[in-house]
Design a protein around this motif. Structure first.
Motif, PDB file in Angstrom:
ATOM      1  N   TYR A  87       0.821  -1.213   0.000  1.00 22.55           N
ATOM      2  CA  TYR A  87       0.000   0.000   0.000  1.00 22.55           C
ATOM      3  C   TYR A  87       0.859   1.269   0.000  1.00 22.55           C
ATOM      4  CZ  TYR A  87      -4.458  -2.434   0.907  1.00 22.55           C
ATOM      5  OH  TYR A  87      -5.581  -3.201   0.819  1.00 22.55           O
ATOM      6  N   ALA A  88       1.889   1.305   0.821  1.00 23.73           N
ATOM      7  CA  ALA A  88       2.727   2.501   0.905  1.00 23.73           C
ATOM      8  C   ALA A  88       3.533   2.707  -0.373  1.00 23.73           C
ATOM      9  CB  ALA A  88       3.664   2.407   2.110  1.00 23.73           C
ATOM     10  N   ASP A 124      -7.155   5.882   0.789  1.00 23.17           N
ATOM     11  CA  ASP A 124      -6.251   4.755   1.006  1.00 23.17           C
ATOM     12  C   ASP A 124      -6.748   3.525   0.259  1.00 23.17           C
ATOM     13  OD1 ASP A 124      -4.475   6.056   2.947  1.00 23.17           O
ATOM     14  OD2 ASP A 124      -6.220   6.026   4.284  1.00 23.17           O
ATOM     15  N   GLN A 176      -2.147  11.157  -4.423  1.00 20.98           N
ATOM     16  CA  GLN A 176      -3.284  10.294  -4.108  1.00 20.98           C
ATOM     17  C   GLN A 176      -4.033  10.809  -2.877  1.00 20.98           C
ATOM     18  OE1 GLN A 176      -2.312   6.092  -3.860  1.00 20.98           O
ATOM     19  NE2 GLN A 176      -3.649   5.836  -2.094  1.00 20.98           N
ATOM     20  N   ARG A 217       1.435   4.127  -3.426  1.00 22.39           N
ATOM     21  CA  ARG A 217       0.765   5.419  -3.361  1.00 22.39           C
ATOM     22  C   ARG A 217       1.260   6.341  -4.467  1.00 22.39           C
ATOM     23  NH1 ARG A 217      -2.526   6.782   0.781  1.00 22.39           N
ATOM     24  NH2 ARG A 217      -2.437   8.951   0.091  1.00 22.39           N
ATOM     25  N   VAL A 261     -10.478   5.823  -3.203  1.00 23.90           N
ATOM     26  CA  VAL A 261      -9.167   6.386  -3.489  1.00 23.90           C
ATOM     27  C   VAL A 261      -9.230   7.211  -4.777  1.00 23.90           C
ATOM     28  CG1 VAL A 261      -8.399   4.335  -4.764  1.00 23.90           C
ATOM     29  CG2 VAL A 261      -6.709   5.817  -3.707  1.00 23.90           C
TER      30      VAL A 261
END
Length: 325
Positions: free
Chosen positions: A58-59, A69, A66, A62, A74
């Motif tokens: 996920y990190a 999350d 964005q 990004r 999103v």
């Protein structure tokens, strides 16, 4: 008085909508941009659209601007070209790694001037051509190399376009879709289906994001050859054929990812500038395979995701993007 702009948000797997979002007033060192065009990077954006980003990534996944999350809701995207409407850059066309939105405010350092020789419609490719530039920097090809690019999607075709005029190189685009032959012809490189590709390659770029594609890439290598792996597999597990000739030929698989600059002597800004300079070549127009109006994105994105619209880069046209107050 509150100002708003329109933005495309992903709400659930296979569902998106245009929302009104608050538009801040530009502060010191910031610019307001009116979007002219954005691009849908079909591979990455449709993976996000279906919720295929692994939780442990996920990190990493990004986008620079964005909101929300993973998995949803999103606001995601990173190919945006617009006109600056405030400050010293007012009236200049710029590229920004911003999602699909009619207007936005960002730090001035986050936009890159589009050269006069590059049409705004083509400049939406800058983010993907930047990925291609980084891959070539990672690979460091030599004059006369025998090179294959396996996977004729947006990234693979961009790499082929960048390498098409490399001195003395034999460059072949390899894809299971025979329709990609026309793209290769426009880019000025050879084309082959996987079973007919030229082997004995010094270097293979793999960008098909498929297990058979990676196997093909390894099969095409000469002894001491290298695969530069650009595919993003999301949450899928794949098998890599490391038996047979992998060790006897002393083959190498190396990852390439745009998050790190492939040359220690260059900055992110310099890499983006190189990509935009390359886009003065009209051969890159072959990578923009369709276009739609911004308001159509909620209907267009599912059709891109399921292949009903067979796109490389699908351009989104904004017309007159007004601000609401």
């Amino acid at each position: 008085m509150t100002r708003t702009a329109s933005a495309f948000w992903l709400n659930d797997s296979g569902k998106g909508e245009v929302r009104q979002v608050t538009l801040a007033e530009p502060g010191p060192g910031e610019v307001e941009v009116r979007t002219l065009f954005s691009g849908v990077s079909r591979g990455t954006e449709t993976l996000v659209f279906r919720g295929g980003v692994p939780e442990n990534q996920y990190a990493v996944m990004r986008a620079p601007f964005q909101e929300g999350d993973f998995p949803w809701p999103v606001k995601y995207g990173y190919l945006n070209v617009g006109v600056v409407e405030t400050g010293d850059l007012s009236g200049r066309t710029v590229f920004c790694l911003y999602p699909h939105q009619t207007r936005y405010v960002v730090p001035e350092t986050s936009v890159t001037l589009v050269p006069d020789a590059v049409p705004a419609e083509r400049a939406v490719l800058a983010g993907t051509v930047e990925t291609a530039v980084n891959a070539v920097w990672d690979a460091r090809p030599l004059i006369g190399d025998r090179i294959a690019v396996v996977g004729g999607g947006m990234v693979g075709s961009s790499i082929a376009a960048v390498l098409a005029t490399f001195p003395g190189a034999r460059v072949e685009l390899v894809d299971a879709d025979p329709a990609r032959e026309e793209i290769a012809r426009k880019l000025g490189v050879g084309f082959a289906l996987p079973g007919n590709a030229l082997d004995g390659c010094d270097l293979v770029f793999h960008a098909s994001a498929t297990e058979p594609g990676l196997t093909t890439a390894l099969n095409l290598l000469a002894p001491e050859g290298r695969v530069i792996e650009l595919s993003w597999y999301g949450d899928r597990k794949i098998s890599v054929p490391l038996g047979e000739f992998f060790h006897s030929r002393r083959l190498t698989i190396r990852s390439s990812q745009v998050g790190t600059v492939g040359r220690p002597d260059r900055s992110y800004a310099e890499r983006m500038a190189v990509a935009l300079d390359l886009l003065a070549d009209d051969r890159f127009d072959a990578l923009i395979t369709g276009h739609s109006a911004f308001e159509e994105l909620p209907d267009v994105m599912p059709r891109l995701a399921d292949g009903e619209i067979p796109a490389l880069c699908h351009r989104i046209d904004y017309g007159q993007a007004h601000v609401s107050e």
